[in-house]
Write an enzyme that holds these catalytic residues in place. Structure first.
Site, PDB file in Angstrom:
ATOM      1  N   ARG A  98       0.808  -1.235   0.000  1.00 33.81           N
ATOM      2  CA  ARG A  98       0.000   0.000   0.000  1.00 33.81           C
ATOM      3  C   ARG A  98       0.834   1.275   0.000  1.00 33.81           C
ATOM      4  NH1 ARG A  98      -3.945  -2.101   4.721  1.00 33.81           N
ATOM      5  NH2 ARG A  98      -5.215  -3.513   3.474  1.00 33.81           N
ATOM      6  N   CYS A 127      -9.081  -1.000   5.490  1.00 34.26           N
ATOM      7  CA  CYS A 127     -10.552  -0.920   5.570  1.00 34.26           C
ATOM      8  C   CYS A 127     -11.040   0.212   6.467  1.00 34.26           C
ATOM      9  CB  CYS A 127     -11.111  -2.250   6.055  1.00 34.26           C
ATOM     10  SG  CYS A 127     -10.296  -2.879   7.529  1.00 34.26           S
ATOM     11  N   GLN A 154     -13.954   0.215  15.289  1.00 33.27           N
ATOM     12  CA  GLN A 154     -13.707  -0.827  14.292  1.00 33.27           C
ATOM     13  C   GLN A 154     -14.250  -2.184  14.714  1.00 33.27           C
ATOM     14  OE1 GLN A 154      -9.443   1.309  13.465  1.00 33.27           O
ATOM     15  NE2 GLN A 154      -9.617  -0.801  12.770  1.00 33.27           N
ATOM     16  N   SER A 157     -14.510  -8.192  12.748  1.00 29.60           N
ATOM     17  CA  SER A 157     -14.168  -8.897  11.497  1.00 29.60           C
ATOM     18  C   SER A 157     -12.970  -8.255  10.815  1.00 29.60           C
ATOM     19  CB  SER A 157     -15.370  -8.956  10.548  1.00 29.60           C
ATOM     20  OG  SER A 157     -15.804  -7.656  10.221  1.00 29.60           O
ATOM     21  N   GLY A 158     -12.696  -7.007  11.118  1.00 25.31           N
ATOM     22  CA  GLY A 158     -11.519  -6.338  10.561  1.00 25.31           C
ATOM     23  C   GLY A 158     -10.222  -6.989  11.022  1.00 25.31           C
ATOM     24  N   LYS A 223      -0.971   3.552   9.831  1.00 26.05           N
ATOM     25  CA  LYS A 223      -1.387   3.147   8.478  1.00 26.05           C
ATOM     26  C   LYS A 223      -2.498   4.049   7.959  1.00 26.05           C
ATOM     27  CE  LYS A 223      -1.568  -1.579   9.329  1.00 26.05           C
ATOM     28  NZ  LYS A 223      -2.171  -2.880   9.191  1.00 26.05           N
ATOM     29  N   ARG A 245     -11.128  -0.699  18.814  1.00 26.63           N
ATOM     30  CA  ARG A 245     -11.881  -1.906  18.447  1.00 26.63           C
ATOM     31  C   ARG A 245     -13.133  -1.987  19.314  1.00 26.63           C
ATOM     32  NH1 ARG A 245     -10.654  -4.531  14.012  1.00 26.63           N
ATOM     33  NH2 ARG A 245      -8.489  -4.760  14.620  1.00 26.63           N
ATOM     34  N   HIS A 252     -17.079  -0.737   9.907  1.00 23.90           N
ATOM     35  CA  HIS A 252     -16.301   0.205  10.711  1.00 23.90           C
ATOM     36  C   HIS A 252     -16.983   1.587  10.705  1.00 23.90           C
ATOM     37  CE1 HIS A 252     -13.300  -2.797  10.910  1.00 23.90           C
ATOM     38  NE2 HIS A 252     -12.389  -2.308  10.093  1.00 23.90           N
TER      39      HIS A 252
HETATM   40  N1  LIG Z   1     -11.063  -8.417   7.361  1.00 23.33           N
HETATM   41  C1  LIG Z   1     -11.106  -7.203   6.842  1.00 23.33           C
HETATM   42  O1  LIG Z   1     -11.965  -6.368   7.171  1.00 23.33           O
HETATM   43  C2  LIG Z   1     -10.089  -6.799   5.813  1.00 23.33           C
HETATM   44  C3  LIG Z   1     -10.237  -5.565   5.168  1.00 23.33           C
HETATM   45  C4  LIG Z   1      -9.276  -5.146   4.238  1.00 23.33           C
HETATM   46  C5  LIG Z   1      -8.211  -5.981   3.952  1.00 23.33           C
HETATM   47  N2  LIG Z   1      -8.112  -7.174   4.606  1.00 23.33           N
HETATM   48  C6  LIG Z   1      -6.986  -8.034   4.249  1.00 23.33           C
HETATM   49  O2  LIG Z   1      -7.503  -9.138   3.499  1.00 23.33           O
HETATM   50  C7  LIG Z   1      -6.753 -10.308   3.786  1.00 23.33           C
HETATM   51  C8  LIG Z   1      -7.692 -11.417   4.249  1.00 23.33           C
HETATM   52  O3  LIG Z   1      -8.360 -11.003   5.416  1.00 23.33           O
HETATM   53  P1  LIG Z   1      -9.558 -11.872   6.043  1.00 23.33           P
HETATM   54  O4  LIG Z   1     -10.131 -11.045   7.115  1.00 23.33           O
HETATM   55  O5  LIG Z   1     -10.425 -12.415   4.972  1.00 23.33           O
HETATM   56  O6  LIG Z   1      -8.736 -13.084   6.713  1.00 23.33           O
HETATM   57  P2  LIG Z   1      -9.258 -14.531   7.079  1.00 23.33           P
HETATM   58  O7  LIG Z   1     -10.732 -14.577   7.176  1.00 23.33           O
HETATM   59  O8  LIG Z   1      -8.460 -14.931   8.251  1.00 23.33           O
HETATM   60  O9  LIG Z   1      -8.842 -15.423   5.794  1.00 23.33           O
HETATM   61  C9  LIG Z   1      -7.501 -15.623   5.424  1.00 23.33           C
HETATM   62  C10 LIG Z   1      -7.457 -16.336   4.093  1.00 23.33           C
HETATM   63  O10 LIG Z   1      -6.085 -16.478   3.695  1.00 23.33           O
HETATM   64  C11 LIG Z   1      -5.825 -17.873   3.469  1.00 23.33           C
HETATM   65  N3  LIG Z   1      -4.438 -18.189   3.804  1.00 23.33           N
HETATM   66  C12 LIG Z   1      -3.856 -18.200   5.029  1.00 23.33           C
HETATM   67  N4  LIG Z   1      -2.557 -18.573   4.933  1.00 23.33           N
HETATM   68  C13 LIG Z   1      -2.332 -18.800   3.617  1.00 23.33           C
HETATM   69  C14 LIG Z   1      -1.203 -19.239   2.866  1.00 23.33           C
HETATM   70  N5  LIG Z   1      -0.022 -19.490   3.450  1.00 23.33           N
HETATM   71  N6  LIG Z   1      -1.332 -19.368   1.517  1.00 23.33           N
HETATM   72  C15 LIG Z   1      -2.509 -19.087   0.901  1.00 23.33           C
HETATM   73  N7  LIG Z   1      -3.619 -18.672   1.556  1.00 23.33           N
HETATM   74  C16 LIG Z   1      -3.519 -18.547   2.892  1.00 23.33           C
HETATM   75  C17 LIG Z   1      -6.808 -18.597   4.365  1.00 23.33           C
HETATM   76  O11 LIG Z   1      -6.958 -19.949   3.914  1.00 23.33           O
HETATM   77  P3  LIG Z   1      -7.523 -21.095   4.927  1.00 23.33           P
HETATM   78  O12 LIG Z   1      -9.022 -20.969   4.864  1.00 23.33           O
HETATM   79  O13 LIG Z   1      -7.017 -22.350   4.352  1.00 23.33           O
HETATM   80  O14 LIG Z   1      -6.974 -20.804   6.291  1.00 23.33           O
HETATM   81  C18 LIG Z   1      -8.047 -17.740   4.128  1.00 23.33           C
HETATM   82  O15 LIG Z   1      -8.623 -18.055   2.869  1.00 23.33           O
HETATM   83  C19 LIG Z   1      -5.684  -9.896   4.809  1.00 23.33           C
HETATM   84  O16 LIG Z   1      -4.505  -9.552   4.123  1.00 23.33           O
HETATM   85  C20 LIG Z   1      -6.279  -8.659   5.443  1.00 23.33           C
HETATM   86  O17 LIG Z   1      -5.294  -7.797   5.961  1.00 23.33           O
HETATM   87  C21 LIG Z   1      -9.015  -7.611   5.512  1.00 23.33           C
END
Ligand SMILES: NC(=O)c1ccc[n+]([C@@H]2O[C@H](COP(=O)([O-])OP(=O)(O)OC[C@H]3O[C@@H](n4cnc5c(N)ncnc54)[C@H](OP(=O)(O)O)[C@@H]3O)[C@@H](O)[C@H]2O)c1
Length: 345
Positions: A98, A127, A154, A157-158, A223, A245, A252
């Site tokens: 970013r 986010c 926040q 889920s974030g 950030k 949080r 959020h």
């Molecule tokens: N949550 C938010 O509000 C939000 C907002 C903006 C950006 N993000 C970003 O989006 C990304 C995902 O966030 P999330 O909240 O969806 O997380 P999450 O629900 O914990 O999901 C993580 C995902 O990554 C996969 N993963 C983990 N280790 C991996 C590896 N070594 N190789 C390939 N895939 C792998 C997991 O697979 P498994 O199912 O097999 O564990 C799962 O599909 C993060 O980078 C986060 O910073 C999140």
């Protein structure tokens, strides 16, 4: 036209929103490849069909026209540059790139002009600042922004799936103790250590998102400030953030105080926000909340009022962290690439 699309992290919370958003917005997906960590056997459903989600495979990813990354920073750092070298468009929702000056950080309503045909790696924003950036960009053209102060609220889920699962467990434990004592005294819940957040979040509010630097600012606060400056193309913008949080599942909220270079009336700001793309403006006594905005696409803005002087406005911004804060924003970037004819099957 139909494209070959990949999603890394398709089995996560952001991944689930990608599947839903691509389907709902009828994005021209010809073939979809989905990936997980591969630690356990997983699958997802897209357009009614079940798709296996194995561990990432570089040859499979390189065969895509566009790959969305919703995994983790390390995965994006390792894989995204390799794909870009092979001519694949990459839109990354992690924080890996970013603030890299070579990588556009894009919120289409705010700075679609940052996209460039030769820059195939594009970052989606944090986010927490996305909603505010959309609102601030709508006002910036008129007023020139000098200073922004933010207090965030926040959702859990974030912090990812594990933090949310931990919150659900805590809330279930608390629910059975939600009763007055015989004397009518309100229950007192004690603090408890937690694995995925700095402390127990059910029934609590935690003024720490990420880790603190020596000056006492959290990584999230740093950030948000840096990304806001980048998206608004305002490197000297003064930004002060307190990131908090709260025990909310998704969406959020931000209370923001924006100081402009010249007087800015509430009426003029309301006119601009009403017609700004991607914003639902709440006038008068109505206001958005996490429950009214969860699962919705627009950024919601309400509680607009004059601040301490004629050049300051206060507003309340609510947006779904998993949609506008992640998957929806990335799909909108991809739609913009299609519109420009840069992304072709
Ligand atoms: N949550 C938010 O509000 C939000 C907002 C903006 C950006 N993000 C970003 O989006 C990304 C995902 O966030 P999330 O909240 O969806 O997380 P999450 O629900 O914990 O999901 C993580 C995902 O990554 C996969 N993963 C983990 N280790 C991996 C590896 N070594 N190789 C390939 N895939 C792998 C997991 O697979 P498994 O199912 O097999 O564990 C799962 O599909 C993060 O980078 C986060 O910073 C999140």
């Amino acid at each position: 036209m139909s494209l070959k699309i990949g999603i890394v992290g398709a089995t996560g919370m952001v991944g689930a929103e990608f599947l839903d958003t691509l389907e709902r917005r009828r994005f021209p997906v010809g073939e979809l490849l989905v990936f997980s960590s591969g630690k356990t056997k997983k699958s997802v459903v897209f357009r009614g069909r079940r798709l296996d989600a194995p561990a990432v495979s570089i040859p499979a990813l390189c065969s895509c026209d566009l790959v969305f990354f919703a995994g983790a920073d390390e995965i994006s750092k390792k894989l995204a540059p390799q794909l870009v070298q092979k001519g694949v468009w990459v839109i990354d929702d992690s924080s890996a790139f970013r603030l890299d000056s070579r990588v556009p950080l894009v919120i289409p309503e705010a700075n679609a002009k940052a996209l460039a045909r030769e820059k195939r790696l594009i970052a989606g924003p944090n986010c927490t600042m996305t909603g505010l950036a959309v609102a601030a960009a709508a006002l910036q053209k008129e007023g020139g922004i000098k200073e922004v102060r933010i207090s965030s609220y926040q959702s859990v889920s974030g912090a990812g799936r594990d933090a949310l699962a931990e919150f659900f467990g805590q809330a279930q434990d608390d629910a059975c103790r939600l009763k007055f004592s015989a004397s009518g005294r309100a229950p007192i819940f004690s603090e408890k250590p937690a694995r995925f957040l700095p402390g127990k979040i059910s029934g609590n509010v935690i003024p720490q998102v990420g880790i603190f630097d020596p000056a006492g600012n959290s990584s999230e606060e740093i950030k948000v400030a840096a990304e806001l400056r980048k998206v608004l193309n305002a490197p000297f913008l003064r930004v002060s953030v307190t990131a908090v949080r709260v025990p909310v599942v998704r969406t959020h909220c931000l209370a923001a105080w924006i100081v402009f270079r010249r007087p800015f009336s509430v009426q003029k700001a309301a006119r601009l926000l009403k017609k700004a793309p991607g914003i639902k403006f709440y006038k008068g006594p109505s206001y958005p909340t996490p429950l009214s905005c969860a699962g919705k696409y627009p950024v919601s803005v309400g509680r607009l009022r004059q601040g301490l002087g004629k050049s300051e406005l206060c507003l309340w911004v609510v947006s779904d962290n998993l949609l506008k804060g992640a998957a929806l924003n990335s799909v909108q970037i991809a739609e913009e690439l299609l519109r420009r004819g840069w992304l072709k099957a």
